[in-house]
Design an enzyme around this catalytic site. Structure first.
Site, PDB file in Angstrom:
ATOM      1  N   ASN A  32       0.769  -1.078   0.006  1.00  0.00           N
ATOM      2  CA  ASN A  32       0.025  -0.004  -0.180  1.00  0.00           C
ATOM      3  C   ASN A  32       0.699   1.205   0.011  1.00  0.00           C
ATOM      4  OD1 ASN A  32      -2.417   1.784   0.240  1.00  0.00           O
ATOM      5  ND2 ASN A  32      -3.456  -0.166   0.924  1.00  0.00           N
TER       6      ASN A  32
ATOM      7  N   HIS B 266       3.304  -0.023  -2.826  1.00  0.00           N
ATOM      8  CA  HIS B 266       3.820  -1.237  -2.722  1.00  0.00           C
ATOM      9  C   HIS B 266       5.313  -1.355  -2.911  1.00  0.00           C
ATOM     10  CE1 HIS B 266      -0.427  -2.009  -2.945  1.00  0.00           C
ATOM     11  NE2 HIS B 266      -0.611  -2.057  -4.215  1.00  0.00           N
TER      12      HIS B 266
ATOM     13  N   HIS C 298      -1.633  -9.609  -3.399  1.00  0.00           N
ATOM     14  CA  HIS C 298      -2.385  -8.804  -4.294  1.00  0.00           C
ATOM     15  C   HIS C 298      -3.128  -9.346  -5.142  1.00  0.00           C
ATOM     16  CE1 HIS C 298      -3.596  -4.884  -6.207  1.00  0.00           C
ATOM     17  NE2 HIS C 298      -2.718  -4.171  -5.326  1.00  0.00           N
TER      18      HIS C 298
ATOM     19  N   TYR D 296      -6.089 -10.589  -7.635  1.00  0.00           N
ATOM     20  CA  TYR D 296      -7.329 -10.047  -8.204  1.00  0.00           C
ATOM     21  C   TYR D 296      -8.350 -11.200  -8.349  1.00  0.00           C
ATOM     22  CZ  TYR D 296      -5.274  -5.389  -9.442  1.00  0.00           C
ATOM     23  OH  TYR D 296      -4.594  -4.310  -9.479  1.00  0.00           O
TER      24      TYR D 296
ATOM     25  N   GLN E 111      -7.828  -4.047   2.619  1.00  0.00           N
ATOM     26  CA  GLN E 111      -8.220  -3.027   1.612  1.00  0.00           C
ATOM     27  C   GLN E 111      -8.909  -3.831   0.532  1.00  0.00           C
ATOM     28  OE1 GLN E 111      -6.430  -0.022   1.599  1.00  0.00           O
ATOM     29  NE2 GLN E 111      -6.857   0.812  -0.468  1.00  0.00           N
TER      30      GLN E 111
ATOM     31  N   GLU F 222      -6.998  -7.194   0.252  1.00  0.00           N
ATOM     32  CA  GLU F 222      -5.551  -7.207   0.923  1.00  0.00           C
ATOM     33  C   GLU F 222      -5.544  -7.147   2.118  1.00  0.00           C
ATOM     34  OE1 GLU F 222      -3.588  -4.172  -1.954  1.00  0.00           O
ATOM     35  OE2 GLU F 222      -5.509  -4.198  -2.926  1.00  0.00           O
TER      36      GLU F 222
END
Length: 367
Positions: free
Chosen positions: A102, A128, A198, A200, A305, A332
């Protein structure tokens, strides 16, 4: 890069009790980095048919294949078919982000009275871990029971961070269709640390379109408020009754376009939700009504997150699929963004003699 058709190695581990079958681990050479380093692909399989593919380049999750309510399997994470996509610039598809995941506001922080400038790679801020974060490193790999342990040594001063950091991330596939991620780290100087994966997700299957019909539940009424650059202000803000409140299930797309300042700032959901409690706790539940797939997230971290792929803009992905805006979502698990600059936030400081440990579990089912 063409996937190399090389012999594979199957490693089978017996369960501790011997009463249930263990996951298998397949290892193959996937390609090489531009520097000529060999990169491996690991595929974990359990007795129920769930399959997870990982690579030691950036510690990426490459694929997660799970069944829907009719027993049909699909890959539910966005990514690439070959190593090339992960070697180049990409939206952090399934990597380990670090040394600080982040954002670090204004690319600097103070620790023990010393200011440390870190690499700015998102305007004037760091995102990141900087320009060459953990997602762009080759990790060493060794088998672990029902999984793979990946290790990386981050040298003192890398991207501006103090201390030599010894870091291990272990991916384990269990028989209850859980992907367990254990993080461990030590340092030889005081430093700051925030590690996350991370990935998706799209529970309808990657390449199937947007995730706006997914139903999300988040067990908290608080976020870390941010400015227009998504840098925390230090305020823990109540979101009760707002479009960010997911304490009861809502479709992700139901309120994503609302004229509500945090949504305008994030161009959708891009917010750190504050989790309460200690130990392993519920962080989120997501369901795709069409396929029946459900993902439950548990973590020892103090925050999670939610990011809804707001900046995906036509990324060529697996099987010729094009990933557009909101074709995937991220959950996250993490320490709060910019924690080193906010003493009131849970500390992200790691000191010599201490051992950093964290666990996150993504469990899949169908109903």
């Amino acid at each position: 890069m063409r996937r190399l058709a090389l012999p594979t190695l199957f490693l089978l581990f017996m369960s501790i009790s011997g009463s249930s079958p263990a996951a298998s681990v397949e290892s193959s050479i996937w390609g090489k980095t531009p520097a000529g380093e060999e990169v491996k692909l690991f595929t974990l399989r359990n007795a129920k048919g769930m399959e997870v593919s990982l690579t030691n380049w950036g510690a990426y999750i490459v694929a997660v294949k799970v069944a829907d309510k009719n027993g049909r399997f699909a890959d539910v994470v966005l990514g690439f078919d070959t190593l090339d996509g992960y070697l180049g610039k990409n939206p952090f598809f399934g990597c380990i982000a670090g040394r600080y995941a982040n954002r670090i506001g204004h690319a600097k922080f103070k620790l023990d009275g010393v200011e440390y400038p870190v690499t700015a790679n998102s305007g004037k801020h760091q995102l990141h871990g900087g320009k060459e974060g953990f997602d762009k490193k080759l990790w060493s790999a060794k088998p672990s029971p029902n999984g793979v342990a990946l290790s990386y040594t981050s040298p003192d001063g890398e991207e501006g961070y103090p201390g030599t950091l010894q870091c291990t991330v272990t991916y384990t596939l269990t028989e209850d269709n859980s992907l367990k991620i254990d993080y461990h780290a030590t340092t030889d100087k005081p430093t700051v640390l925030n590690l996350t994966n991370h990935a998706y997700f799209n529970l309808a299957g990657e390449g199937s379109g947007d995730i706006l019909s997914h139903e999300l539940t988040l067990p908290t009424e608080q976020i870390t408020a941010t400015d227009d650059d998504l840098i925390p202000t230090g305020e823990i803000a109540s979101i009760k009754g707002t479009p960010l409140d997911f304490t009861t299930p809502h479709e992700i797309g139901e309120r994503i376009g609302a004229d509500f300042k945090p949504l305008v700032q994030g161009i959708g959901y891009d917010h750190n939700y504050v989790l309460s409690g200690t130990g392993l706790k519920l962080a989120a539940t997501v369901k795709d009504p069409a396929s029946g797939r459900v993902m439950t997230v548990r973590t020892t971290e103090p925050g999670v997150q939610l990011y809804t792929g707001n900046h995906l803009n036509g990324v060529p992905g697996k099987a010729g699929h094009i990933y557009a805006k909101r074709h995937g979502f991220c959950l996250e698990t993490q320490h709060y963004p910019d924690s080193p600059n906010h003493p009131s936030f849970p500390s992200a400081t790691l000191r010599p003699g201490e051992k950093f440990s964290s666990t996150t579990i993504y469990q899949f089912s169908a109903e």
